[in-house]
Design an enzyme around this catalytic site. Structure first.
Site, short mmCIF file in Angstrom:
data_model
loop_
_atom_site.label_atom_id
_atom_site.label_comp_id
_atom_site.label_asym_id
_atom_site.label_seq_id
_atom_site.Cartn_x
_atom_site.Cartn_y
_atom_site.Cartn_z
N GLY A 348 0.83 -1.20 0.00
CA GLY A 348 0.00 0.00 0.00
C GLY A 348 0.86 1.25 0.00
O GLY A 348 2.08 1.21 -0.16
N ARG A 349 0.19 2.37 0.22
CA ARG A 349 0.87 3.68 0.19
C ARG A 349 0.56 4.42 1.47
O ARG A 349 -0.61 4.56 1.87
CB ARG A 349 0.40 4.49 -1.01
CG ARG A 349 1.09 5.84 -1.16
CD ARG A 349 0.60 6.60 -2.36
NE ARG A 349 1.03 5.97 -3.60
CZ ARG A 349 0.23 5.27 -4.40
NH1 ARG A 349 -1.04 5.09 -4.07
NH2 ARG A 349 0.68 4.74 -5.51
N GLY A 350 1.59 4.89 2.17
CA GLY A 350 1.40 5.67 3.38
C GLY A 350 1.46 7.16 3.11
O GLY A 350 1.50 7.60 1.96
N SER A 351 1.49 7.95 4.20
CA SER A 351 1.50 9.40 4.05
C SER A 351 2.82 9.91 3.47
O SER A 351 2.87 11.00 2.93
CB SER A 351 1.27 10.07 5.41
OG SER A 351 2.31 9.72 6.32
N GLY A 353 5.30 7.51 1.83
CA GLY A 353 6.01 6.58 0.95
C GLY A 353 5.24 5.31 0.70
O GLY A 353 4.10 5.14 1.16
N VAL A 355 4.73 1.10 0.85
CA VAL A 355 4.96 0.03 1.84
C VAL A 355 5.06 -1.31 1.10
O VAL A 355 4.21 -1.63 0.27
CB VAL A 355 3.83 -0.01 2.88
CG1 VAL A 355 4.11 -1.09 3.93
CG2 VAL A 355 3.66 1.35 3.55
N LYS A 369 8.39 0.43 4.94
CA LYS A 369 7.99 1.67 4.24
C LYS A 369 9.23 2.38 3.73
O LYS A 369 10.14 2.69 4.50
CB LYS A 369 7.20 2.60 5.15
CG LYS A 369 6.78 3.91 4.44
CD LYS A 369 6.26 4.95 5.41
CE LYS A 369 4.88 4.60 5.92
NZ LYS A 369 4.31 5.70 6.74
N ASP A 462 -4.28 11.81 11.43
CA ASP A 462 -4.67 11.15 10.18
C ASP A 462 -5.38 9.82 10.46
O ASP A 462 -5.06 8.80 9.86
CB ASP A 462 -3.43 10.93 9.30
CG ASP A 462 -3.79 10.71 7.83
OD1 ASP A 462 -4.94 11.06 7.45
OD2 ASP A 462 -2.95 10.21 7.07
#
Length: 639
Positions: A348-351, A353, A355, A369, A462
């Site tokens: 997935g994608r974090g705030s 970068g 993962v 990440k 968040d």
């Protein structure tokens, strides 16, 4: 001869001033007698006011008449006569000196035809008027022959401007094809007639009339060039341009006002040299404003570069800093690459970068990440500092980090079931009621831990479905602390840059950048409403968020039935607990932070709902077990 005329002009000027002074002193009572002599004229005053007799009886004049006569003598001296008289009447069109002849001589293309200097504009205008009158009153030729033109080439006495200095010598017959034009020839051209008509009608709107006139002059001149097949030749353009202007002036000569308006308008045709740019004041201001703004931006950029140049590389966390993050393992770049492997399984994608799934040498799965290179280092630092200080069953665990080779990595515990959004929002996957209550309760517990941290309130900033990860048994873990902000023990709020996810962000925080612990309460309320309804909150869609909260408020006050908000896919819902959770969630999403409950109140209500759910689950298991026992007993009893 030239010095003699200059001396004579000074004498005449002194005489004018002397007569004027005397007349003002004696109230114009004295009379003067002009007596003719063989070698000139003599002025004698009769102090008694009578006539003075000489060898020849003269005429009696008043002071004003005498001054007028003297001024006419002055005007005749304005043009320097050649040995042979000039055929042009330059007395009727006296040359007016100009300050443009002082200093640098800026170049100009007068009337868009004649290349000379600004100093020569008045000279060309005077000569054009004289040529126009001569053409109208004479044979109609616009230009003089070479002999007559030389007779008119002497300089003006009040300023050293001449035909030669202004490069007007070729305005003579025979110098080009256009030089042989006459009024009778040029009158036959329709473009000339159009120009004459448009340049004879200067009304109240001078600008509009002048624009029309100059356009017609250009058309008439270009028509003459086409007629003589002389397009592109500067010498022909010069003569045809002057011929067009002079012929129009000849037709207007009887109306002094029209002639003056016409020549005043011709300045609009002047084309200044590239080295001498004529601009409107408003354009100059605009250019200056752009220039100042550009310089300002350049200074800001230079200042930023200078400030950042002296800072340590934000992409590299210093060893001293890492040493303070107790409990974290510092991975090498080789360990990170080996853990991710060549397949690089994307999670997935974090705030800050992407993962990836990784596997440590022990066989333990982890989530790694990779921080984006264009992300500021504060996100990496926040997450490391934040998660290194906290340990809780419902917070994702940070195992370590890597800051090698200009790259930054974070290594977390692996949550095999992905995030909450993947389970709640899928149509083919229904999250049971009991699990929803457990998740909302555990999230409240994690949030209570953060808000009551020993160092101060940690605001996550968040909280949303995709940041709530699930383990194999669907235990929730709050993740992604890249935006987390700690409020000190003495702080109830801070003003900071607005960050988060639209749809989950506190509207009060969005409007005034005031961050409080209540900002997380709002986000938690949105998540709770989604768990109850199974509805999405589309990012960047404020209407979807408002629709969800509005519907929840209507149900909570009885405007709509409870069933309107319950996820239609759910079974076995405890309506009492559902309504209890709904009421708390509605309070959490209040527009003002003052109207929202604290995390302690929220957790207390979620805990009650979870205990009730556990009791319901236990009761159902007991009922199911009892029913099973009775069924088996019935099966073994003899009939």
């Amino acid at each position: 001869m030239k010095h003699f005329l200059l001396h004579l002009m000074h004498l005449v000027a002194d005489l004018v001033f002397a007569v004027s002074d005397y007349c003002q002193t004696h109230q114009n009572t004295s009379k003067w007698t002009i007596v003719d002599f063989a070698v000139g004229k003599e002025l004698r005053r009769n102090n008694g006011g009578g006539l003075v007799k000489g060898r020849d009886n003269g005429s009696v004049f008043t002071c004003s008449t005498i001054i007028s006569k003297i001024k006419s003598i002055w005007n005749t001296l304005e043009w320097k006569p050649s040995p042979t008289a000039c055929v042009l009447n330059l007395t009727s069109f006296p040359f007016e000196p100009t300050g443009r002849c002082i200093g640098t001589q800026n170049k100009v293309q007068i009337w868009d035809s004649f290349k000379t200097s600004l100093c020569c504009q008045n000279a060309l205008t005077v000569l054009s008027k004289a040529l126009a009158q001569h053409a109208r009153d004479g044979e109609g030729n616009i230009f003089l022959d070479d002999a007559h033109w030389k007779n008119c080439s002497g300089p003006f006495l009040r300023q050293s401007v001449s035909v030669q200095s202004c490069r007007l010598s070729d305005l003579v017959q025979g110098s080009s094809r256009c030089s042989g034009l006459s009024l009778s020839i040029i009158r036959q051209e329709q473009t000339y007639q159009d120009a004459l008509k448009k340049c004879s009608q200067f009304n109240s709107s001078f600008d509009d009339s002048c624009q029309t006139c100059t356009a017609a002059i250009t058309t008439a001149r270009d028509n003459l060039l086409d007629l003589f097949k002389a397009k592109g030749k500067d010498s022909e353009k010069k003569l045809c341009g002057v011929a067009t202007v002079t012929s129009i002036a000849a037709e207007l000569m009887d109306d002094h006002s029209s002639v003056e308006d016409f020549y005043s308008c011709l300045y609009a045709l002047d084309v200044l040299d590239p080295g001498y740019i004529r601009m409107k004041y408003s354009l100059v201001k605009a250019i200056l404003a752009i220039l100042i703004a550009t310089i300002g931006i350049m200074l800001v950029v230079m200042l930023i570069k200078y400030a950042t140049k002296n800072k340590p590389d934000p992409k590299h966390v210093q060893t001293k800093e890492i040493a303070t993050w107790s409990g974290l393992y510092r991975f090498s770049r080789a360990e990170i690459d080996n853990a991710i492997g060549p397949e690089r399984e994307f999670l997935g994608r974090g705030s800050a970068g992407h993962v990836y799934k990784g596997t440590l040498p022990s066989g333990q799965h982890v989530a790694i990440k990779q921080i984006n290179k264009n992300t500021t280092s504060d996100s990496f630092t926040r997450e490391v500092e934040g998660l290194s200080k906290v340990r809780h069953p419902n917070l994702v665990c940070l195992f370590g980090c890597c800051t090698e080779g200009g790259e930054q990595y974070l290594v977390y515990e692996y949550c095999s079931e992905g995030n909450l959004a993947q389970h709640l929002l899928k149509k083919d996957n229904v999250l049971p009621w009991q699990k929803r209550v457990q998740i909302v309760r555990d999230c409240a517990l994690a949030l209570r831990y953060l808000h009551h941290h020993i160092d101060g309130c940690i605001v996550h900033r968040d909280i949303k479905l995709t940041n709530i990860l699930l383990t194999g048994d669907l235990q929730p873990k709050l993740s992604d602390f890249g935006l987390a902000k700690m409020l000190g023990m003495e702080e109830s709020k801070v003003f900071t840059d607005v960050r988060g996810t639209i749809g989950y962000m506190d509207p009060e925080y969005m409007s005034n950048a005031k961050l409080t612990c209540a900002s997380d309460i709002y986000s938690f309320g949105i998540v709770a409403l989604q768990l109850l309804s199974g509805q999405k909150v589309i990012e960047l869609d404020l209407d979807a968020r408002d629709q969800l909260t509005r519907k929840a408020k209507d149900v909570s006050i009885g405007k709509r039935p409870l069933t309107d908000f319950i996820d239609s896919r759910l079974n076995g819902v405890n309506y009492v607990d559902f309504e209890s959770i709904l009421q708390v969630a509605v309070l959490c999403v209040a527009g003002s932070s003052n109207g929202r409950p604290t995390i302690d109140v929220v957790f207390e209500e979620m805990e009650k709902a979870w205990k009730n759910t556990i009791a319901d689950m236990k009761g159902r298991r007991e009922m199911s077990s009892s029913a099973t026992s009775q069924s088996r007993l019935a099966e073994v009893m003899p009939v």
